[in-house]
Motif scaffolding. Structure first.
Motif, mmCIF file in Angstrom:
data_model
loop_
_atom_site.group_PDB
_atom_site.id
_atom_site.type_symbol
_atom_site.label_atom_id
_atom_site.label_comp_id
_atom_site.label_asym_id
_atom_site.label_seq_id
_atom_site.Cartn_x
_atom_site.Cartn_y
_atom_site.Cartn_z
ATOM 1 N N ASN A 69 0.818 -1.219 0.000
ATOM 2 C CA ASN A 69 0.000 0.000 0.000
ATOM 3 C C ASN A 69 0.852 1.269 0.000
ATOM 4 O OD1 ASN A 69 -2.577 -1.053 -0.226
ATOM 5 N ND2 ASN A 69 -2.831 -1.314 1.976
ATOM 6 N N LYS A 70 2.009 1.183 -0.692
ATOM 7 C CA LYS A 70 2.883 2.352 -0.842
ATOM 8 C C LYS A 70 3.309 2.482 -2.300
ATOM 9 C CE LYS A 70 4.912 1.635 3.760
ATOM 10 N NZ LYS A 70 6.151 1.504 4.553
ATOM 11 N N ARG A 71 3.644 3.711 -2.665
ATOM 12 C CA ARG A 71 4.286 3.962 -3.953
ATOM 13 C C ARG A 71 5.738 4.322 -3.677
ATOM 14 N NH1 ARG A 71 0.742 8.126 -7.264
ATOM 15 N NH2 ARG A 71 0.372 9.141 -5.237
ATOM 16 N N SER A 72 6.652 3.726 -4.426
ATOM 17 C CA SER A 72 8.080 3.945 -4.193
ATOM 18 C C SER A 72 8.644 4.938 -5.194
ATOM 19 C CB SER A 72 8.839 2.621 -4.299
ATOM 20 O OG SER A 72 10.237 2.846 -4.236
ATOM 21 N N VAL A 73 9.290 5.972 -4.652
ATOM 22 C CA VAL A 73 9.940 6.995 -5.471
ATOM 23 C C VAL A 73 11.425 7.006 -5.121
ATOM 24 C CG1 VAL A 73 10.082 9.458 -5.961
ATOM 25 C CG2 VAL A 73 7.849 8.391 -5.603
#
Length: 386
Positions: A69-73
Motif C-alpha cells: 500500500n505504498k508507492r516507491s519513489v
C-alpha cells in the motif's frame, strides 16, 4: 492483487515515508492499509531490505510485509534537483515519517524546521533510538540495544535465568505503533486548529514506558512496597504446557480454575489440595504451575480446549508458525492469504487485523520495486505545479 482505488478511514490523507527497516515502514504500512496515500522516498541503491527473497534482490519477505500500500519513489537527496523534488512532494503531504538521525537530517536540510517553513501544516514524526536532548542522542540504536536499554533484557534475565534478547523485534514494532497513534492524534489536532507539529518518538523511552506498566510493580510506591517485576510473569512456570499430543497455554487464574483442571486430568487428590480450597488463594505459586504441567499431559490439546471452554478456563492452543496458514482461526479471519505478487509470484500476505464497520481498510497495492512509481508520482507533482 486488489485494485488501486483508495479506501478506508484515511482516504485523502497523504503520508511521506522517509524511513527504513521496520519501525517507520510498519507504521506507514498500517496508515496505507487504512486508506492513506503513502509515498515512500528511497535513495537509489541504498535501500536496506532484510530477509530471504525469491526472485528479485531487495524484494525480501520483510519488505513485502511492511511496504504494501505504498508507492516507491527513488530520489537521491544529495542531488540538488532531486532534493528539491523530494521537498515538493513533502509540500503536498499531511504527514512525514522518518527515522534518519538528527545530524543526517540537518545535513540534508530536512529537519522539521526546514520543511515546516514550506509546509506549516505538516505533521512530522521523527523516530530515533534516544531523546534528542539526551547525551545518547546521536547513538546508533537497534532493536537489541533498545531491549537492553529499556529493561527488557533485565526482565528476561530475572525470569528465565539468561540475559536473552526476546526473539521478536518488539522494540521496533512497539515504536512503530507509537508512531502511528501519535501521528493520528496530531492529525486530529491539525483538523481542529490547522496547526502542524513535530513529534519525537524515542524508541528507548517508548519501551521503558511500555515495560514499566506492570513491571514497575512495588516501585510504583515511594518508598518501595516490593521489588520490580510483575510477580505472575516472573514465575518460571508461567508458560505453555505440553499436552498429550502437542502444546497449549492452559492458564488457570482462579482456585476454581485449578480445581477444574485437576479434576479434568483425573486428579481429584490435587483438586482437594488446601491451596486451592481457601479464601486466601494465592495465584503466585509456582508449585501449582508445576502441577498443571504434570496434569496437562493427561489430555490432548483438543480435549483441553473443550474442558477449558466448558469451565471458562483461559486457554489457547500454541500456533506453530510453520502451519499458521493451515490454522482454522487464521484462515477464516483472512489473516494469512495466498495472493499473486506481480514480480514475486505467489506469496502469503498478512491480513488487516482490525475491522471497521463503515470504513474498512484494504490492501490495494503490493509492495513495490525500489523506485517503481517514480515517474508516475513526479508526473502528478508536475501537474499540480500547473
Amino acid at each position: 492483487m486488489a485494485n488501486t482505488t483508495a479506501a478506508g478511514p484515511l482516504d485523502g490523507v497523504r503520508i511521506i515515508d522517509m524511513s527504513t527497516v521496520v519501525m517507520g515502514p510498519y507504521a506507514a504500512q498500517i496508515l496505507g492499509d487504512l486508506g492513506a496515500d503513502v509515498i515512500k522516498i528511497e535513495s537509489p541503491g541504498d535501500t536496506i531490505r532484510m530477509g530471504p527473497y525469491r526472485t528479485t534482490p531487495g524484494m525480501t519477505s520483510l519488505h513485502l510485509n511492511v511496504n504494501r500500500n505504498k508507492r516507491s519513489v527513488a530520489l537521491n537527496l544529495k542531488d540538488p534537483a532531486e532534493h528539491e523534488q523530494a521537498l515538493r512532494l513533502i509540500d503536498t503531504a499531511d504527514a512525514l515519517i522518518t527515522n534518519m538521525r538528527p545530524r543526517a537530517l540537518a545535513r540534508l536540510g530536512m529537519t522539521y524546521q526546514d520543511v515546516a517553513a514550506r509546509n506549516p501544516g505538516l505533521v512530522y514524526a521523527q523516530a530515533q533510538g534516544f531523546r534528542s536532548d539526551s547525551d545518547r542522542a546521536g547513538n546508533a540504536a537497534y532493536d537489541e540495544t533498545v531491549q537492553a536499554a529499556s529493561g527488557l533484557v533485565d526482565i528476561a534475565d530475572r525470569a528465565l535465568g539468561t540475559p536473552m534478547i526476546l526473539p521478536s523485534i518488539l522494540a521496533d514494532k512497539v515504536a512503530g505503533l507509537t508512531i502511528l497513534y501519535s501521528l493520528l492524534a496530531a492529525l486530529v489536532h491539525r483538523g481542529h486548529s490547522g496547526q502542524g507539529q513535530h513529534i519525537e518518538i524515542p524508541m528507548t523511552d517508548t519501551m521503558i514506558a511500555f515495560n514499566l506498566v506492570e513491571h514497575l510493580a512495588g516501585h510504583v510506591y515511594e518508598p518501595a512496597e516490593g521489588p520490580t517485576g510483575f510477580p505472575l510473569s516472573m514465575l518460571p512456570g508461567h508458560r505453555a504446557r505440553r499436552t498429550k499430543d502437542g502444546l497449549a497455554c492452559v492458564m488457570p487464574y482462579s482456585a476454581q480454575n485449578y480445581r477444574d483442571v485437576f479434576n479434568a486430568a483425573g486428579r481429584p487428590d490435587l483438586a482437594a489440595d488446601p491451596r486451592v480450597n481457601t479464601e486466601n488463594f494465592n495465584l503466585i505459586d509456582n508449585d501449582l504451575y508445576d502441577l498443571v504441567d504434570e496434569c496437562a499431559q493427561a489430555l490432548t490439546t483438543e480435549e483441553w480446549a473443550e474442558v477449558c471452554a466448558k469451565h471458562n478456563i483461559p486457554m489457547g492452543p500454541v500456533l506453530e508458525l510453520e502451519h499458521a496458514h493451515e490454522d482454522d482461526y487464521v484462515r477464516d479471519g483472512h489473516l494469512l492469504d495466498a495472493v499473486e505478487h506481480p514480480t514475486e509470484g505467489l506469496i502469503r500476505q498478512i491480513g488487516i487485523p482490525v475491522r471497521f464497520s463503515a470504513t474498512p481498510g484494504s490492501i490495494r497495492r503490493p509492495a513495490p520495486l525500489p523506485g517503481q512509481d517514480t515517474a508516475d508520482v513526479l508526473a502528478e507533482l508536475a501537474e499540480l505545479a500547473g
